[in-house]
Design an enzyme around this catalytic site. Structure first.
Site, PDB file in Angstrom:
ATOM      1  CG  ASP A  81      -2.064  -0.893   1.177  1.00 19.60           C
ATOM      2  OD1 ASP A  81      -2.100  -1.751   0.269  1.00 19.60           O
ATOM      3  OD2 ASP A  81      -2.962  -0.780   2.039  1.00 19.60           O
TER       4      ASP A  81
ATOM      5  CG  HIS B  78       2.268   0.050   4.377  1.00 23.01           C
ATOM      6  ND1 HIS B  78       2.042  -0.832   5.425  1.00 23.01           N
ATOM      7  CD2 HIS B  78       1.133   0.777   4.231  1.00 23.01           C
ATOM      8  CE1 HIS B  78       0.816  -0.630   5.901  1.00 23.01           C
ATOM      9  NE2 HIS B  78       0.247   0.335   5.203  1.00 23.01           N
TER      10      HIS B  78
END
Length: 285
Positions: A49, A196
């Protein structure tokens, strides 16, 4: 009367043709939220992400290429606009693309109209950066997991809402060994891992996956993309289509007959479907 009969017969024939031509997946995604891989068995879906990040996304892509893994990248429109070249690289490597809103806002309490405008703008930015107005964007992930009305709006835009079931909490400042321990403990067949490639210092994330991907492979694990709702759907291929006379070097990825392949070394004529000594089959798009 004869003309009316012929007209009715023609309309009936057209209706039959339209009915048989419609694909089984025409209904489109639903507002249900995805928590699993599309296939069963001992597989995981890796998702990243908050990118693309000029500092960390290239390193994550390098790792995934070296390990011959495909993942899903949930992209922020603002970061896409700032780093279009990285979007092109993500797509060229055959990874799945996911809409993560424009600015990582909590959208659960927004109006449907505001959500739609944000998601549509993000999709447009992703496709513009990729240079492909028809780029398949199969997933939407709401920041902070706050879907609210957004899951239905995403479905209207052709996206399945993607959650997660593994969270090593790589945002809390823990080192790579701690993150690897969490990933090891949380893994189970068909799980979706959240990590992430943007939004902060991601060296521990990178190092944790550099440890875990080979370890998982040695333990008999494989990697898949997340499920979609309302499917099945045709393959959502992003990597460029293999062409007979194109030259490829080690690491290049291509799409061939709905699957993604990665070249093991220089090649020009070998068909990915049959030249297993040259191309590694990374699975369906």
């Amino acid at each position: 009367m004869r003309l009316r009969t012929r007209a009715l017969a023609l309309l009936a024939a057209l209706a039959a043709v339209v009915g048989t031509a419609a694909p089984a997946h025409a209904a489109g995604p639903t507002g249900d939220i995805v928590y699993a891989t599309r296939g069963g068995g001992k597989v995981l879906a890796l998702t990243f992400d908050d990118g693309p990040s000029p500092d960390w996304t290239p390193k994550v892509l390098d790792l995934l290429r070296a390990q011959k893994v495909r993942a899903t990248f949930c992209l922020l429109g603002s970061q896409v606009q700032a780093n279009p070249g990285l979007v092109r690289r993500i797509v060229a490597d055959g990874h799945a693309v996911c809409n993560h809103t424009w600015n990582h806002d909590y959208v659960a309490d927004w109006t449907p109209e505001a959500i739609r405008a944000d998601l549509a703008a993000t999709n447009a930015a992703i496709r513009a950066a990729a240079g492909d107005p028809a780029l398949p964007i199969r997933y939407f992930r709401a920041p902070f997991g706050g879907f609210g009305n957004a899951s239905l709006v995403a479905a209207e835009l052709g996206m399945s809402s993607l959650a997660w079931t593994m969270d090593p909490q790589d945002w809390d400042g823990s080192g790579a060994e701690v993150l690897a321990t969490r990933l090891r403990a949380q893994a189970y067949p068909t799980a979706v891992a959240l990590s992430h490639d943007g939004g902060g210092w991601r060296q521990p994330t990178l190092d944790a996956y550099a440890t875990m991907i080979p370890e998982w492979r040695a333990g008999g694990w494989g990697f898949d993309l997340p499920a979609v709702t309302g499917g099945p759907y045709p393959p959502a291929c992003t990597a460029p289509t293999w062409r007979t006379h194109d030259t490829h070097v080690a690491g290049d990825r291509v799409t061939r007959a709905g699957r993604v392949y990665q070249a093991n070394w220089w090649t020009v004529l070998e068909d990915p479907r049959t030249a297993w000594w040259v191309w590694s089959d990374l699975g369906p798009c």
